[in-house]
Design an enzyme around this catalytic site. Structure first.
Site, short mmCIF file in Angstrom:
data_model
loop_
_atom_site.label_atom_id
_atom_site.label_comp_id
_atom_site.label_asym_id
_atom_site.label_seq_id
_atom_site.Cartn_x
_atom_site.Cartn_y
_atom_site.Cartn_z
N HIS A 41 0.87 -1.18 0.00
CA HIS A 41 0.00 0.00 0.00
C HIS A 41 0.90 1.23 0.00
O HIS A 41 1.08 1.90 1.01
CB HIS A 41 -0.92 0.00 1.22
CG HIS A 41 -1.89 -1.14 1.25
ND1 HIS A 41 -1.51 -2.43 1.59
CD2 HIS A 41 -3.21 -1.20 0.96
CE1 HIS A 41 -2.58 -3.22 1.53
NE2 HIS A 41 -3.61 -2.50 1.15
N SER A 101 7.72 5.28 1.83
CA SER A 101 8.44 4.00 1.80
C SER A 101 8.90 3.60 0.40
O SER A 101 10.00 3.05 0.26
CB SER A 101 7.58 2.89 2.42
OG SER A 101 6.31 2.81 1.80
N ASP A 119 -0.50 0.32 -5.42
CA ASP A 119 -1.55 1.21 -4.92
C ASP A 119 -2.79 1.04 -5.78
O ASP A 119 -2.71 0.88 -7.00
CB ASP A 119 -1.11 2.67 -4.91
CG ASP A 119 -1.92 3.46 -3.89
OD1 ASP A 119 -1.45 3.61 -2.75
OD2 ASP A 119 -3.03 3.91 -4.22
N ASP A 144 -4.76 -4.19 -6.05
CA ASP A 144 -5.00 -4.47 -4.63
C ASP A 144 -3.72 -5.03 -4.00
O ASP A 144 -3.23 -6.10 -4.39
CB ASP A 144 -6.14 -5.47 -4.52
CG ASP A 144 -6.53 -5.77 -3.08
OD1 ASP A 144 -5.81 -5.36 -2.16
OD2 ASP A 144 -7.57 -6.42 -2.87
N GLY A 145 -3.19 -4.33 -3.01
CA GLY A 145 -1.96 -4.77 -2.37
C GLY A 145 -2.10 -6.08 -1.63
O GLY A 145 -1.15 -6.87 -1.57
N ASP A 165 1.08 -1.77 4.74
CA ASP A 165 0.81 -0.51 5.43
C ASP A 165 -0.46 0.11 4.85
O ASP A 165 -0.40 1.12 4.16
CB ASP A 165 2.04 0.41 5.22
CG ASP A 165 1.82 1.80 5.76
OD1 ASP A 165 0.97 1.97 6.64
OD2 ASP A 165 2.49 2.73 5.28
#
Length: 281
Positions: A41, A101, A119, A144-145, A165
């Site tokens: 994410h 990140s 993302d 979709d992470g 995250d």
């Protein structure tokens, strides 16, 4: 709750997860073998703290802006993180730029390493693509992470880190993160996993930790609060679960947490500790 990265860049939660991320990357780059990072994410990956929304929350002013003046006295473990922020802002009259990140990871990749940053939001995804454009070994993935975890693990490199995250826009994010982590550990038993989560209710955080797998390398959890957590209002506490943490990292974190509490506290409930939920076998 809604924890969109751009609105909270540089706050106490970012400080915790990005400090630990750099420590994990340092351990990965210490060996010559290639590694893979999955950032599930990722958000936009790089943030302008001068944006109106960021100024309005005031979280960076109470977070990273409070730490930088004390960088010279920071524990050795924290100095590389603080140096990255200071360097990015060296030509600015005031603190402005903050790396997420994906950017931090991309700048640490060698020619043999890889990053896939995910993302689901098209707006964030467009920014993420621009953030990673200068880094040929880093790729943005629109999707979709949580689904990326089973589809991308284990990596061919056989070494790596999965950072989960989520923005916690859904009530079931704790459960989805726990399920994805179980699958990830099943498929990549020796991989490093770092899971960030907000703490508004400590009992809920405990249930989340109880639902996580216990890999052979152990499970440790950091609890970091700048004041007593509350169900309503702004975020005051967060956690970071580490699965298969590198040898010695838990002790290193434990030694540095009191310094963070001292400089970021906002109330009598400020506290931090890291505990083994299950120790390495």
């Amino acid at each position: 709750m809604n924890y969109r990265h751009a609105y909270h860049a540089g706050n106490f939660a970012d400080i915790l997860k990005h400090w630990i991320l750099l420590r994990l990357l340092d351990r990965l780059t210490a060996k010559a073998k290639p590694f893979f990072v999955l950032d599930s994410h990722a958000g936009g990956g790089f943030y302008d703290l001068a944006r109106e929304a960021t100024i309005r929350t005031g979280e960076a002013a109470r977070g990273i802006a409070r730490l930088l003046p004390h960088a010279a006295g920071a524990p050795e473990s924290l100095r590389p993180y603080l140096e990255v922020i200071a360097t990015l802002n060296a030509d600015e009259p005031a603190l402005r730029w903050y790396p997420g990140s994906p950017y931090l990871t991309a700048t640490h990749l060698r020619e043999c390493d890889r990053l896939i940053a995910c993302d689901l939001q098209s707006g964030e995804g467009a920014v993420l693509r621009e953030t990673l454009k200068p880094f040929p070994r880093a790729k943005a993935h629109m999707g979709d992470g949580y689904a990326a975890v089973p589809s991308m693990l284990p990596p061919p490199e056989r070494r790596g880190l999965t950072l989960i995250d989520p923005p916690f826009e859904r009530r079931d994010d704790y459960d989805r993160m726990a399920r994805a982590t179980k699958i990830g550990v099943t498929q990549f038993a020796t991989g490093l996993f770092a899971l960030w989560y907000p703490i508004k209710d400590r009992a809920r955080a405990v249930r989340f930790l109880d639902a996580l797998p216990r890999p052979a390398g152990g499970l440790a959890a950091i609890d970091f609060a700048i004041d007593h957590p509350t169900a309503e209002g702004g975020l005051k506490a967060c956690g970071l679960a580490l699965l298969n943490p590198p040898f010695g990292l838990v002790d290193e974190i434990a030694e540095s947490l009191p310094w963070l509490v001292e400089h970021l506290r906002e109330g009598e409930g400020a506290t931090a500790h890291i505990d083994w939920i299950s120790r390495p076998e």
